[in-house]
Scaffold this motif. Structure first.
Motif, PDB file in Angstrom:
ATOM      1  N   ARG A 179     -10.086  12.045   8.670  1.00  2.77           N
ATOM      2  CA  ARG A 179     -10.823  13.155   8.071  1.00  2.77           C
ATOM      3  C   ARG A 179     -10.233  14.491   8.495  1.00  2.77           C
ATOM      4  NH1 ARG A 179     -14.311  16.652   9.028  1.00  2.77           N
ATOM      5  NH2 ARG A 179     -14.576  16.061  11.193  1.00  2.77           N
ATOM      6  N   LEU A 180      -9.917  14.605   9.782  1.00  3.53           N
ATOM      7  CA  LEU A 180      -9.363  15.858  10.273  1.00  3.53           C
ATOM      8  C   LEU A 180      -8.012  16.146   9.628  1.00  3.53           C
ATOM      9  CD1 LEU A 180     -10.366  15.713  14.006  1.00  3.53           C
ATOM     10  CD2 LEU A 180     -11.002  17.489  12.372  1.00  3.53           C
ATOM     11  N   GLU A 181      -7.236  15.085   9.452  1.00  7.44           N
ATOM     12  CA  GLU A 181      -5.945  15.281   8.788  1.00  7.44           C
ATOM     13  C   GLU A 181      -6.143  15.766   7.370  1.00  7.44           C
ATOM     14  OE1 GLU A 181      -3.107  12.101   8.879  1.00  7.44           O
ATOM     15  OE2 GLU A 181      -3.506  11.801  11.001  1.00  7.44           O
ATOM     16  N   ALA A 182      -7.063  15.104   6.673  1.00 10.56           N
ATOM     17  CA  ALA A 182      -7.315  15.487   5.286  1.00 10.56           C
ATOM     18  C   ALA A 182      -7.841  16.905   5.213  1.00 10.56           C
ATOM     19  CB  ALA A 182      -8.311  14.523   4.649  1.00 10.56           C
ATOM     20  N   GLU A 183      -8.665  17.243   6.168  1.00  9.42           N
ATOM     21  CA  GLU A 183      -9.215  18.593   6.197  1.00  9.42           C
ATOM     22  C   GLU A 183      -8.108  19.611   6.401  1.00  9.42           C
ATOM     23  OE1 GLU A 183     -11.863  20.316   9.396  1.00  9.42           O
ATOM     24  OE2 GLU A 183     -13.288  19.530   7.948  1.00  9.42           O
ATOM     25  N   ALA A 184      -7.185  19.261   7.300  1.00 10.46           N
ATOM     26  CA  ALA A 184      -6.052  20.153   7.537  1.00 10.46           C
ATOM     27  C   ALA A 184      -5.257  20.326   6.252  1.00 10.46           C
ATOM     28  CB  ALA A 184      -5.170  19.595   8.639  1.00 10.46           C
ATOM     29  N   ARG A 185      -5.077  19.196   5.562  1.00 10.04           N
ATOM     30  CA  ARG A 185      -4.312  19.246   4.319  1.00 10.04           C
ATOM     31  C   ARG A 185      -5.015  20.108   3.292  1.00 10.04           C
ATOM     32  NH1 ARG A 185      -2.957  13.428   2.720  1.00 10.04           N
ATOM     33  NH2 ARG A 185      -2.597  13.334   4.938  1.00 10.04           N
TER      34      ARG A 185
ATOM     35  N   ALA B  28      -3.778  22.609  15.443  1.00  8.59           N
ATOM     36  CA  ALA B  28      -3.656  24.036  15.114  1.00  8.59           C
ATOM     37  C   ALA B  28      -4.426  24.386  13.846  1.00  8.59           C
ATOM     38  CB  ALA B  28      -2.186  24.413  14.965  1.00  8.59           C
ATOM     39  N   SER B  29      -4.523  23.421  12.938  1.00 11.92           N
ATOM     40  CA  SER B  29      -5.229  23.706  11.690  1.00 11.92           C
ATOM     41  C   SER B  29      -6.710  23.968  11.920  1.00 11.92           C
ATOM     42  CB  SER B  29      -5.042  22.549  10.710  1.00 11.92           C
ATOM     43  OG  SER B  29      -5.767  21.429  11.155  1.00 11.92           O
ATOM     44  N   GLN B  30      -7.222  23.554  13.084  1.00 10.30           N
ATOM     45  CA  GLN B  30      -8.632  23.788  13.400  1.00 10.30           C
ATOM     46  C   GLN B  30      -8.837  25.058  14.212  1.00 10.30           C
ATOM     47  OE1 GLN B  30     -10.973  21.974  12.034  1.00 10.30           O
ATOM     48  NE2 GLN B  30      -9.444  20.637  11.105  1.00 10.30           N
ATOM     49  N   LEU B  31      -7.730  25.701  14.589  1.00  9.94           N
ATOM     50  CA  LEU B  31      -7.837  26.947  15.345  1.00  9.94           C
ATOM     51  C   LEU B  31      -7.151  28.063  14.562  1.00  9.94           C
ATOM     52  CD1 LEU B  31      -7.387  24.655  17.953  1.00  9.94           C
ATOM     53  CD2 LEU B  31      -8.001  26.779  19.052  1.00  9.94           C
ATOM     54  N   PRO B  32      -7.922  28.786  13.784  1.00  9.41           N
ATOM     55  CA  PRO B  32      -7.337  29.799  12.925  1.00  9.41           C
ATOM     56  C   PRO B  32      -6.531  30.816  13.734  1.00  9.41           C
ATOM     57  CG  PRO B  32      -9.681  29.560  12.503  1.00  9.41           C
ATOM     58  CD  PRO B  32      -9.367  28.745  13.711  1.00  9.41           C
TER      59      PRO B  32
ATOM     60  N   LEU C  94     -11.873  23.522  22.634  1.00  5.26           N
ATOM     61  CA  LEU C  94     -11.610  22.908  21.338  1.00  5.26           C
ATOM     62  C   LEU C  94     -10.282  22.160  21.353  1.00  5.26           C
ATOM     63  CD1 LEU C  94     -12.652  22.557  18.506  1.00  5.26           C
ATOM     64  CD2 LEU C  94     -11.662  24.754  17.875  1.00  5.26           C
ATOM     65  N   VAL C  95      -9.285  22.747  21.968  1.00  4.92           N
ATOM     66  CA  VAL C  95      -7.976  22.083  22.046  1.00  4.92           C
ATOM     67  C   VAL C  95      -8.104  20.765  22.791  1.00  4.92           C
ATOM     68  CG1 VAL C  95      -5.662  22.219  23.039  1.00  4.92           C
ATOM     69  CG2 VAL C  95      -6.599  24.176  21.828  1.00  4.92           C
ATOM     70  N   ILE C  96      -8.815  20.790  23.904  1.00 10.23           N
ATOM     71  CA  ILE C  96      -8.970  19.561  24.694  1.00 10.23           C
ATOM     72  C   ILE C  96      -9.714  18.500  23.895  1.00 10.23           C
ATOM     73  CG2 ILE C  96     -10.077  18.578  26.733  1.00 10.23           C
ATOM     74  CD1 ILE C  96      -9.471  21.181  28.187  1.00 10.23           C
ATOM     75  N   GLN C  97     -10.766  18.926  23.216  1.00 10.04           N
ATOM     76  CA  GLN C  97     -11.547  17.955  22.448  1.00 10.04           C
ATOM     77  C   GLN C  97     -10.736  17.394  21.283  1.00 10.04           C
ATOM     78  OE1 GLN C  97     -14.939  20.564  21.821  1.00 10.04           O
ATOM     79  NE2 GLN C  97     -16.182  19.282  23.140  1.00 10.04           N
ATOM     80  N   LEU C  98     -10.018  18.276  20.621  1.00 10.85           N
ATOM     81  CA  LEU C  98      -9.216  17.801  19.495  1.00 10.85           C
ATOM     82  C   LEU C  98      -8.066  16.923  19.972  1.00 10.85           C
ATOM     83  CD1 LEU C  98      -9.159  21.040  17.334  1.00 10.85           C
ATOM     84  CD2 LEU C  98     -10.184  18.868  16.701  1.00 10.85           C
ATOM     85  N   HIS C  99      -7.530  17.261  21.143  1.00 14.55           N
ATOM     86  CA  HIS C  99      -6.444  16.433  21.676  1.00 14.55           C
ATOM     87  C   HIS C  99      -6.947  15.027  21.980  1.00 14.55           C
ATOM     88  CE1 HIS C  99      -3.503  14.871  24.600  1.00 14.55           C
ATOM     89  NE2 HIS C  99      -2.632  15.555  23.887  1.00 14.55           N
TER      90      HIS C  99
ATOM     91  N   ARG D  76       4.142  35.691  11.163  1.00 17.45           N
ATOM     92  CA  ARG D  76       3.054  35.579  10.197  1.00 17.45           C
ATOM     93  C   ARG D  76       1.950  36.559  10.534  1.00 17.45           C
ATOM     94  NH1 ARG D  76       1.422  29.696  10.680  1.00 17.45           N
ATOM     95  NH2 ARG D  76      -0.511  30.714  11.244  1.00 17.45           N
ATOM     96  N   PRO D  77       1.454  37.303   9.529  1.00 16.25           N
ATOM     97  CA  PRO D  77       0.463  38.335   9.831  1.00 16.25           C
ATOM     98  C   PRO D  77      -0.869  37.790  10.347  1.00 16.25           C
ATOM     99  CG  PRO D  77       0.779  38.116   7.469  1.00 16.25           C
ATOM    100  CD  PRO D  77       1.813  37.250   8.100  1.00 16.25           C
ATOM    101  N   ASP D  78      -1.184  36.549  10.009  1.00 15.13           N
ATOM    102  CA  ASP D  78      -2.499  36.016  10.401  1.00 15.13           C
ATOM    103  C   ASP D  78      -2.487  35.396  11.790  1.00 15.13           C
ATOM    104  OD1 ASP D  78      -0.785  34.103   9.355  1.00 15.13           O
ATOM    105  OD2 ASP D  78      -2.418  32.735   8.889  1.00 15.13           O
ATOM    106  N   ILE D  79      -1.390  35.550  12.502  1.00 18.36           N
ATOM    107  CA  ILE D  79      -1.339  34.944  13.832  1.00 18.36           C
ATOM    108  C   ILE D  79      -2.144  35.766  14.825  1.00 18.36           C
ATOM    109  CG2 ILE D  79       0.197  34.624  15.806  1.00 18.36           C
ATOM    110  CD1 ILE D  79       2.164  33.353  14.014  1.00 18.36           C
ATOM    111  N   LYS D  80      -2.969  35.047  15.559  1.00 16.44           N
ATOM    112  CA  LYS D  80      -3.783  35.688  16.581  1.00 16.44           C
ATOM    113  C   LYS D  80      -3.005  35.637  17.886  1.00 16.44           C
ATOM    114  CE  LYS D  80      -8.050  34.119  16.962  1.00 16.44           C
ATOM    115  NZ  LYS D  80      -9.070  33.168  17.493  1.00 16.44           N
TER     116      LYS D  80
END
Length: 328
Positions: free
Chosen positions: A187-193, A126-130, A110-115, A95-99
């Motif tokens: 909320r985070l799930e919905a946001e991801a969606r 992953a949806s919160q980390l572009p 952020l990963v630790i907090q989201l986990h 995917r071209p947008d992969i960092k």
DNA sequence: AACCACTTCAACCGCTTTTGG
DNA sequence: CCCAAAAGCGGTTGAAGTGGT
């Protein structure tokens, strides 16, 4: 009734992808998108043949020599991969947008907090980390972050410090704090969606404006509906995220109070969440203006992430210290 | 140089969820 | 509503790379 395996055709290639295969996949998806992953490999090969034929015709003004043996070529060359493998290769690597490259300190935090909030729901994280994929984050967690937390004496499952006897058992939490955790999870799930949907409709991510009615819409959506059903017990304390946010005295806004949040109830907003029952612990110094929190989902997420989670994350600042963990 | 142990991460597997007829 | 196929997801594996002896 057994499911038919994904790769029913014999002789499909497995293992690492070759650059030629990548090229075929990229060319095909750039041109056509991916309608159906299962049919994609065949179509990709077919497209390759057609391209070659078109080029031949353009150059030499006659039918390409490929024409009679097109079928044979298709079976011998190109993408002999199952659709699942194609999808994975595309989403995790091509995917071209992969960092690419190492995770930054902020990303690791952020990963630790989201986990702590979402548990092993890598796709939601992953949806919160572009630019980062769920696979990448999962690998990061399993190879680095988990170990680092363990070395710090923090249970990576509960995000709580180990007691002398090992991982701590989950403290019981109040309905109000459970409610907060469940709501944030939903909320985070919905946001991801929603962010997925916005991607689908080709709206550039940067153009997504904060929506003042975000919480209201979410609350009235099916996510909010299922959430309300599951949380009848917390009704007395918290009526809606809006009221919660707008009234600092209701359930969330506790200044300087440590709030321990128990397990996200099995089957919160989506059935899937029953898989993950990671506990959460917020050491919430939660004194910000509540009006801000309803302004936008971004602000709300920031608020959430600003919670200093129970474990001290300062260790992340000094990566070298824990690169070679003592006694681990 | 050779061997071994350990780490990393791309890719696979199998299960669940979603979709469409 | 039911069922099968497709898509999505998280857990696990194993090849390649790296460092130590």
């Amino acid at each position: 009734m057994g499911r038919r395996p994904c790769c029913e055709r014999k002789g499909l290639k497995k293992g690492p992808w070759r650059p030629e295969e990548d090229e075929i996949l990229i060319n095909y998806i750039n041109k056509h998108g991916h309608g159906s992953w299962r049919s994609l490999p065949k179509l990709a090969v077919y497209t390759l043949c057609l391209n070659f034929e078109a080029l031949w015709k353009f150059l030499f003004c006659r039918a390409s020599p490929l024409q009679p043996i097109k079928g044979l070529i298709s079976t011998l060359t190109g993408l002999r991969r199952c659709g699942k493998s194609c999808r994975l290769r595309w989403t995790n690597y091509l995917r071209p947008d992969i960092k690419r490259g190492p995770f930054t300190l902020d990303e690791e935090k952020l990963v630790i907090q989201l986990h702590a909030i979402l548990g092993n729901r890598w796709a939601a994280i992953a949806s919160q980390l572009p630019g980062r994929t769920d696979n990448e984050i999962k690998n990061l967690w399993n190879t680095h972050l988990k170990k680092r937390l363990l070395c710090m004496g923090v249970d990576p499952l509960t995000h709580e410090p180990f007691t002398s006897g090992g991982p701590t058992t989950r403290p019981r939490s109040s309905p109000a704090t459970r409610h907060m955790a469940q709501w944030e999870s939903a909320r985070l799930e919905a946001e991801a969606r929603l962010s997925k949907e916005s991607l689908f409709f080709n709206s550039p991510p940067t153009s997504v404006k904060p929506d003042p009615d975000f919480f209201l819409r979410l609350w009235n959506s099916e996510v909010g509906e299922s959430f309300r059903k599951l949380n009848g017990e917390a009704k007395a304390d918290c009526r809606s995220p809006i009221s919660q946010a707008s009234s600092s005295t209701k359930c969330g806004s506790v200044s300087g109070v440590t709030i321990d949040v128990g397990p996200i109830a099995a089957g919160s907003s989506t059935p899937k969440s029953s898989r993950t029952e990671d506990p959460i612990m917020f050491d919430a110094s939660f004194s910000s203006s509540s009006n801000e929190s309803e302004d936008s989902s971004d602000t709300a997420l920031q608020l959430l992430l600003d919670f200093p989670i129970n474990n001290d994350m300062s260790f992340l600042e000094d990566v070298d210290t824990y690169a070679t963990p003592p006694q681990c």
